[in-house]
Write a protein that holds these residues in place. Sequence first.
Motif, PDB file in Angstrom:
ATOM      1  N   GLN A   1       0.821  -1.215   0.000  1.00  0.00           N
ATOM      2  CA  GLN A   1       0.000   0.000   0.000  1.00  0.00           C
ATOM      3  C   GLN A   1       0.855   1.266   0.000  1.00  0.00           C
ATOM      4  O   GLN A   1       0.335   2.367   0.012  1.00  0.00           O
ATOM      5  N   ARG A   2       2.183   1.109  -0.031  1.00  0.00           N
ATOM      6  CA  ARG A   2       3.065   2.272   0.089  1.00  0.00           C
ATOM      7  C   ARG A   2       3.369   2.882  -1.272  1.00  0.00           C
ATOM      8  O   ARG A   2       3.067   2.320  -2.324  1.00  0.00           O
ATOM      9  N   SER A   3       4.037   4.043  -1.203  1.00  0.00           N
ATOM     10  CA  SER A   3       4.597   4.605  -2.428  1.00  0.00           C
ATOM     11  C   SER A   3       5.975   5.144  -2.089  1.00  0.00           C
ATOM     12  O   SER A   3       6.324   5.328  -0.910  1.00  0.00           O
ATOM     13  N   TYR A   4       6.749   5.359  -3.117  1.00  0.00           N
ATOM     14  CA  TYR A   4       8.114   5.870  -2.960  1.00  0.00           C
ATOM     15  C   TYR A   4       8.273   6.974  -4.000  1.00  0.00           C
ATOM     16  O   TYR A   4       8.047   6.740  -5.188  1.00  0.00           O
ATOM     17  N   GLN A   5       8.636   8.148  -3.544  1.00  0.00           N
ATOM     18  CA  GLN A   5       8.715   9.316  -4.422  1.00  0.00           C
ATOM     19  C   GLN A   5       7.445   9.465  -5.261  1.00  0.00           C
ATOM     20  O   GLN A   5       7.491   9.675  -6.475  1.00  0.00           O
ATOM     21  N   ASN A   6       6.340   9.269  -4.588  1.00  0.00           N
ATOM     22  CA  ASN A   6       5.018   9.434  -5.193  1.00  0.00           C
ATOM     23  C   ASN A   6       4.680   8.393  -6.260  1.00  0.00           C
ATOM     24  O   ASN A   6       3.673   8.535  -6.950  1.00  0.00           O
ATOM     25  N   VAL A   7       5.476   7.374  -6.397  1.00  0.00           N
ATOM     26  CA  VAL A   7       5.115   6.274  -7.300  1.00  0.00           C
ATOM     27  C   VAL A   7       4.595   5.139  -6.427  1.00  0.00           C
ATOM     28  O   VAL A   7       5.259   4.722  -5.472  1.00  0.00           O
ATOM     29  N   SER A   8       3.409   4.649  -6.759  1.00  0.00           N
ATOM     30  CA  SER A   8       2.820   3.606  -5.914  1.00  0.00           C
ATOM     31  C   SER A   8       3.566   2.293  -6.081  1.00  0.00           C
ATOM     32  O   SER A   8       4.188   2.040  -7.125  1.00  0.00           O
ATOM     33  N   PHE A   9       3.483   1.477  -5.049  1.00  0.00           N
ATOM     34  CA  PHE A   9       4.033   0.120  -5.138  1.00  0.00           C
ATOM     35  C   PHE A   9       3.496  -0.564  -6.391  1.00  0.00           C
ATOM     36  O   PHE A   9       4.254  -1.177  -7.153  1.00  0.00           O
ATOM     37  N   GLU A  10       2.188  -0.455  -6.597  1.00  0.00           N
ATOM     38  CA  GLU A  10       1.566  -1.150  -7.732  1.00  0.00           C
ATOM     39  C   GLU A  10       2.235  -0.746  -9.050  1.00  0.00           C
ATOM     40  O   GLU A  10       2.624  -1.586  -9.861  1.00  0.00           O
ATOM     41  N   GLU A  11       2.374   0.558  -9.244  1.00  0.00           N
ATOM     42  CA  GLU A  11       2.949   1.068 -10.494  1.00  0.00           C
ATOM     43  C   GLU A  11       4.402   0.591 -10.646  1.00  0.00           C
ATOM     44  O   GLU A  11       4.810   0.134 -11.721  1.00  0.00           O
ATOM     45  N   ALA A  12       5.149   0.699  -9.569  1.00  0.00           N
ATOM     46  CA  ALA A  12       6.565   0.354  -9.628  1.00  0.00           C
ATOM     47  C   ALA A  12       6.763  -1.150  -9.796  1.00  0.00           C
ATOM     48  O   ALA A  12       7.640  -1.600 -10.540  1.00  0.00           O
ATOM     49  N   PHE A  13       5.920  -1.930  -9.128  1.00  0.00           N
ATOM     50  CA  PHE A  13       6.047  -3.387  -9.216  1.00  0.00           C
ATOM     51  C   PHE A  13       5.697  -3.878 -10.621  1.00  0.00           C
ATOM     52  O   PHE A  13       6.362  -4.775 -11.168  1.00  0.00           O
ATOM     53  N   VAL A  14       4.675  -3.308 -11.213  1.00  0.00           N
ATOM     54  CA  VAL A  14       4.288  -3.714 -12.563  1.00  0.00           C
ATOM     55  C   VAL A  14       5.440  -3.416 -13.534  1.00  0.00           C
ATOM     56  O   VAL A  14       5.768  -4.228 -14.410  1.00  0.00           O
ATOM     57  N   ASN A  15       6.088  -2.284 -13.361  1.00  0.00           N
ATOM     58  CA  ASN A  15       7.238  -1.947 -14.213  1.00  0.00           C
ATOM     59  C   ASN A  15       8.348  -2.990 -14.059  1.00  0.00           C
ATOM     60  O   ASN A  15       8.890  -3.489 -15.047  1.00  0.00           O
ATOM     61  N   TYR A  16       8.652  -3.325 -12.800  1.00  0.00           N
ATOM     62  CA  TYR A  16       9.673  -4.355 -12.541  1.00  0.00           C
ATOM     63  C   TYR A  16       9.261  -5.703 -13.153  1.00  0.00           C
ATOM     64  O   TYR A  16      10.054  -6.383 -13.818  1.00  0.00           O
ATOM     65  N   GLY A  17       8.012  -6.081 -12.942  1.00  0.00           N
ATOM     66  CA  GLY A  17       7.532  -7.360 -13.484  1.00  0.00           C
ATOM     67  C   GLY A  17       7.647  -7.419 -15.001  1.00  0.00           C
ATOM     68  O   GLY A  17       8.034  -8.443 -15.569  1.00  0.00           O
ATOM     69  N   LYS A  18       7.330  -6.319 -15.641  1.00  0.00           N
ATOM     70  CA  LYS A  18       7.412  -6.294 -17.114  1.00  0.00           C
ATOM     71  C   LYS A  18       8.858  -6.486 -17.576  1.00  0.00           C
ATOM     72  O   LYS A  18       9.108  -7.149 -18.590  1.00  0.00           O
ATOM     73  N   ILE A  19       9.789  -5.884 -16.848  1.00  0.00           N
ATOM     74  CA  ILE A  19      11.199  -6.011 -17.235  1.00  0.00           C
ATOM     75  C   ILE A  19      11.647  -7.475 -17.117  1.00  0.00           C
ATOM     76  O   ILE A  19      12.271  -8.029 -18.029  1.00  0.00           O
ATOM     77  N   VAL A  20      11.271  -8.112 -16.024  1.00  0.00           N
ATOM     78  CA  VAL A  20      11.680  -9.514 -15.835  1.00  0.00           C
ATOM     79  C   VAL A  20      10.983 -10.410 -16.864  1.00  0.00           C
ATOM     80  O   VAL A  20      11.606 -11.262 -17.499  1.00  0.00           O
ATOM     81  N   MET A  21       9.708 -10.202 -17.050  1.00  0.00           N
ATOM     82  CA  MET A  21       8.967 -11.062 -17.973  1.00  0.00           C
ATOM     83  C   MET A  21       9.467 -10.920 -19.414  1.00  0.00           C
ATOM     84  O   MET A  21       9.618 -11.915 -20.114  1.00  0.00           O
ATOM     85  N   THR A  22       9.711  -9.706 -19.853  1.00  0.00           N
ATOM     86  CA  THR A  22      10.154  -9.564 -21.238  1.00  0.00           C
ATOM     87  C   THR A  22      11.528 -10.206 -21.436  1.00  0.00           C
ATOM     88  O   THR A  22      11.813 -10.736 -22.511  1.00  0.00           O
TER      89      THR A  22
END
Length: 625
Positions: free
Chosen positions: A306-327
């Motif tokens: 439920q947190r965010s870091y520098q105004n980016v939500s966990f959800e947004e940041a995690f999806v970005n990370y997941g996309k990098i690993v998956m691709t």
Amino acid sequence: MKLRVLLCSGAVSLAQQVYIPVDGPPSLPQCTRNGSYATAIPSHSFREFSFTQTETVKMATSRPAPTTTTTFAPNYSRLSSLVPNLTTTQWGNWDPASNATPTDTGVPYGNASWTALWTAIPWVNFTRGIYSTTVEPTPVSTSELVLPPPEPFVPQTCYTFPKDFLLGVAASAVQVEGAVADEGRTPVHMDAISLLSPGAANDFVANENYYLYKQDIERIASMGIGYYRFSIPWSRILPFVLPGTPVNQQSLAHYDDLISYVLEKGMLPAIVLHHTDTPLEFYPNISDIGIAPGTGGVGYTDSGFQRSYQNVSFEEAFVNYGKIVMTHFADRVPIWWTFNEPLLGSRNGHSVNAVIKAHARLYHFYREEIQGTGRISLTLNDNFGVPRNPSDPADVNAANHFNDFQLATFANPIFLGQDYPDAFKDTISDYVPLTPEDLAYLNGTADFFSIQPYTATVVSPPPNDTIAACAANMSHPLRPYCVTQSTTTTTGWNIGYRSWSYVYITPTYFRTFLNYLWNTFRHPIAVTEFGFPIFAEAEREQADQEFDSPRTWYYQSYLNEGLKALWEDGVDWIGAFAWSWADNWEFGDYNAQFGIQTVNRTTQERRYKKSFFEYVDFVESRRQT
Ligand SMILES: *[C@@H]1O[C@H](CO)[C@@H](O)[C@H](O)[C@H]1NC(C)=O
Ligand SMILES: *[C@@H]1O[C@H](CO)[C@@H](O)[C@H](O)[C@H]1NC(C)=O
Ligand SMILES: *[C@@H]1O[C@H](CO)[C@@H](O)[C@H](O)[C@H]1NC(C)=O
Ligand SMILES: *[C@@H]1O[C@H](CO)[C@@H](O)[C@H](O)[C@H]1NC(C)=O
Ligand SMILES: *[C@@H]1O[C@H](CO)[C@@H](O)[C@H](O)[C@H]1NC(C)=O
Ligand SMILES: *[C@@H]1O[C@H](CO)[C@@H](O)[C@H](O)[C@H]1NC(C)=O
Ligand SMILES: *[C@@H]1O[C@H](CO)[C@@H](O)[C@H](O)[C@H]1NC(C)=O
Ligand SMILES: *[C@@H]1O[C@H](CO)[C@@H](O)[C@H](O)[C@H]1NC(C)=O
Ligand SMILES: *[C@@H]1O[C@H](CO)[C@@H](O)[C@H](O)[C@H]1NC(C)=O
Ligand SMILES: *[C@@H]1O[C@H](CO)[C@@H](O)[C@H](O)[C@H]1NC(C)=O
Ligand SMILES: *[C@@H]1O[C@H](CO)[C@@H](O)[C@H](O)[C@H]1NC(C)=O
């Protein structure tokens, strides 16, 4: 025997409770009271005595070298446009014993900024392991692959495992990798455990699997395991966490090599994207990692969903990370999990919301953009709640409440396209309502159900008030489940054979659990972790640790009851992953041993335990050809 139960919630299907008869297995004809041995008289005779016993030597069957390569998606060069503008770099190691200080102060994402993420935390007893580079594997000697003497009583059903049954082992990065400050990794919340609980053992070294992965994979493949389930830490891939920050070249190369090595050894890789390792940047204060009782927490520690870091939500940041690993890896990986046991890391309703939405976004990305043909799920936890008295509707209602809270909270939206269960909505007041659009987007975003059915627990209503009163009361001692959990059944006996902690060997309830999951959530079921920590095993001599009969009984009895669910109950049970392929770091403790190999904490040497052989042999000797 089936029992129709009274249900408090219309959303729950009727067929979810299946009770197994207590009369025991059917008798063999020659053993019955009127069978031949009931009246026959034994006849006695002499003969020449000799030792006729022979030791049959059976060897583990290693995985055969792969003959074909199956791909599950286009490779990264074809998918890179889905993650545009990635930049890669590298950072090296942080060693507090070294005097070298980076001089690129002020450079965004430079070595000084990277080092500051480590030096910002007042680590105590920071230690490094014995390895600092990948160890080349050596083949496992045949003398190590000789099967131990079989258990005296092995389940004798004739049922088989389907040809494509997934037989795997599991571990998570934070529990085995070590090398926490090496090759660009930045801190994760569980690295700080000893700062929150002084005296708790750290994960800094763990099993040094980050450098010993080839040897570990070699040893696991040599035993005949088909699937290697592991997790990739977000903070290795993106040390600065957020979208737009540079990707760690060394970590991409590391996991690329790991995946290739798994394949080379004839196994298949299965990846978890988040397994108890949230980047520490999400926590302004490490004290925030704990969830204090009486504050309405869903789980036990705050994984930051439920947190965010520098105004980016966990959800947004995690999806970005997941996309990098998956691709990068989807071409060679048949199975993905987004989250492991997210309930336990959820602070509040917003945590759950972030988990299911991030999960669904990555599912849609994988299917629609990557066009992957593998399978995706998320793994849920629930030490199956069984009613104290199955004939008492109040006990049945309490058990349903307990299981709904832990499972349906995630599984209703994801597997059924249905709203959160009342158990969750009545207890967690800040839950984020799901709109019809949300439900349409979430529905069907997992290909199979994943469960970690370690044990079962006996459930009844709260002793002094009602479930509803507890659910409405933030400071109630029984939150969040709001039921009484006990370990004894109405017979007055424990529910099963107990280890040192919460795990009891409860195989018949495992069968019931598979029936419950299948009939409630209506998807194939994989057991993604199960295992048994033998009481005080760490205090025993090496040879005695290796001869781990109680863990063997656990695996044999669970697998056998699973076969009954498969063949007698119509349940689509697709696979099993043992937790864990070696003893490891159990969140503050190395003595809570769940492994099917021992680990020498001085030398890092691994040795197979008996249960490893028996686990594989039970399945492979019954697998359809
Ligand atoms: C044993 O008893 C059962 C039930 O009375 C009967 O059906 C069965 O035929 C008997 N078997 C033998 C071997 O007499
Ligand atoms: C990626 O796949 C394409 C098409 O199959 C192939 O031509 C290319 O060599 C592959 N690239 C790598 C790096 O494997
Ligand atoms: C990627 O970089 C290009 C060129 O600088 C820019 O036009 C584009 O908007 C960038 N894409 C993203 C997603 O940042
Ligand atoms: C950090 O330092 C190492 C060693 O000097 C260098 O190879 C690397 O490129 C540096 N990384 C960054 C992000 O500046
Ligand atoms: C550091 O190590 C000492 C000696 O083993 C131990 O007593 C102490 O609790 C450790 N501190 C932490 C924070 O783990
Ligand atoms: C971190 O939180 C703890 C507990 O709430 C508090 O005592 C401490 O002052 C906080 N530290 C900082 C730097 O804010
Ligand atoms: C986050 O957003 C708030 C409000 O828009 C803003 O004041 C603050 O500077 C932002 N913080 C960061 C780190 O971007
Ligand atoms: C969820 O999707 C399944 C499969 O497409 C469908 O049968 C079911 O009706 C959907 N659930 C809802 C509530 O729409
Ligand atoms: C129930 O009430 C008894 C007697 O007052 C008390 O000892 C016990 O702690 C209570 N249990 C719970 C779970 O509230
Ligand atoms: C909430 O639970 C606490 C602890 O059991 C109890 O003391 C308190 O009376 C309860 N509050 C209400 C409103 O029931
Ligand atoms: C670990 O290995 C060392 C060196 O072989 C040995 O002396 C020690 O007894 C081993 N530790 C255990 C717990 O077996």
